[in-house]
Design an enzyme around this catalytic site. Sequence first.
Site, PDB file in Angstrom:
ATOM      1  N   CYS A 171      50.541  48.227  36.520  1.00 25.88           N
ATOM      2  CA  CYS A 171      49.878  47.774  37.748  1.00 25.88           C
ATOM      3  C   CYS A 171      49.463  48.853  39.002  1.00 25.88           C
ATOM      4  O   CYS A 171      50.927  49.328  39.290  1.00 25.88           O
ATOM      5  CB  CYS A 171      50.447  46.643  38.196  1.00 25.88           C
ATOM      6  SG  CYS A 171      49.939  45.729  39.614  1.00 25.88           S
ATOM      7  N   CYS A 175      50.445  47.613  42.041  1.00 27.25           N
ATOM      8  CA  CYS A 175      51.994  47.045  42.657  1.00 27.25           C
ATOM      9  C   CYS A 175      52.604  48.524  42.811  1.00 27.25           C
ATOM     10  O   CYS A 175      53.390  48.616  43.852  1.00 27.25           O
ATOM     11  CB  CYS A 175      52.463  46.527  41.293  1.00 27.25           C
ATOM     12  SG  CYS A 175      51.626  45.160  40.500  1.00 27.25           S
ATOM     13  N   ASP A 176      52.288  49.401  42.122  1.00 22.68           N
ATOM     14  CA  ASP A 176      53.239  50.701  42.185  1.00 22.68           C
ATOM     15  C   ASP A 176      52.575  52.107  42.608  1.00 22.68           C
ATOM     16  O   ASP A 176      53.307  52.837  42.617  1.00 22.68           O
ATOM     17  CB  ASP A 176      53.883  50.809  40.666  1.00 22.68           C
ATOM     18  CG  ASP A 176      54.638  49.922  40.272  1.00 22.68           C
ATOM     19  OD1 ASP A 176      55.325  49.120  41.086  1.00 22.68           O
ATOM     20  OD2 ASP A 176      54.906  49.749  39.142  1.00 22.68           O
TER      21      ASP A 176
END
Length: 327
Positions: free
Chosen positions: A140, A143-144
């Site tokens: 992701c 996300c990261d």
Amino acid sequence: MVNEKIVNRVKCLIIGSGPAGYTAAIYAGRANLAPVLIEGPQLGGQLTTTTEVENFPGYPDGVEPFQMMDDMRRQAERFGTQFVSGVVTKVDFSVSPRKIIVEDEIEYEADAVIIATGASAKYLGIESERTYKGRGVSACATCDGFFYRKKTVAVVGGGDTACEEANYLAGLCEKVYMIVRKPYLRASEIMQQRVLNNPKIEVLFEHNTIRLTGEGKVQGVDLFYRKGEPDEATKHIAIDGFFLAIGHHPNTELFKDFVARDPEGYIITHDDSTQCYTPSLEGRTGERLSGVFAAGDCADPHYRQAIVAAGSGAKAAIEADKYIKSL
């Protein structure tokens, strides 16, 4: 004398323990539905595979994913949620109340069911991928990606998702490699042009990942170029992060006979509601399936974000409460 199977009768049963499931449990608990939540094989859901959560409201300094999921779980418990460790092995939504069986042994009958089983990222299947999971391997970028500011990363995949993630990462990172096994991109024309025209992105066509390398975290990747061809070669590139963008698989197979799904397996819900449909002969949607709701990534092929999943979990619980009160 034959022992009869004990049937547990409940108002609201939730399948899944990610942000959608826990949020549904919080709302259902506050509505005095005494929800039962089946936690499934991965406590905390797909979110626990990430490194740190920085984009969920209420955690200004970021939070470890296991801590965040534990906070949600304790909040749901505070409002009376009963947690059951195990995996749902069978459902029957053709009967009312709906029937759910856990580990082929424990049977539940529920007035309302909330499906929050999530979606699992597809991985390449190489051993080093598991070794560095959470230590440089991510599925992701949204996300990261922030953790790799001004660093070098690689994205695996050649479709729209891979191009979208590569472009997103290019806005954060010093350099982005795209590892594409085919000699072309499968993405739409506009997405291809965005990638090919971005000076920070280098597309490595006809490359396959052999292994990831590094001391304690991802520091490089070994690649095959045109494996099996006369000009076959190996290549090593230094990277700080390795992002998989080869798709997700919604965890919905268990419900295929009772709930309408799209061609990718995501549960189809009614307009802006979380209510499910029955399957039709054409494989799309039939009638509304009363008392069965879907929340989170199992019904979301687009966003796959914890905050969106949590919101849909709240919607599902509110709709379940209204449905139960109408009985």
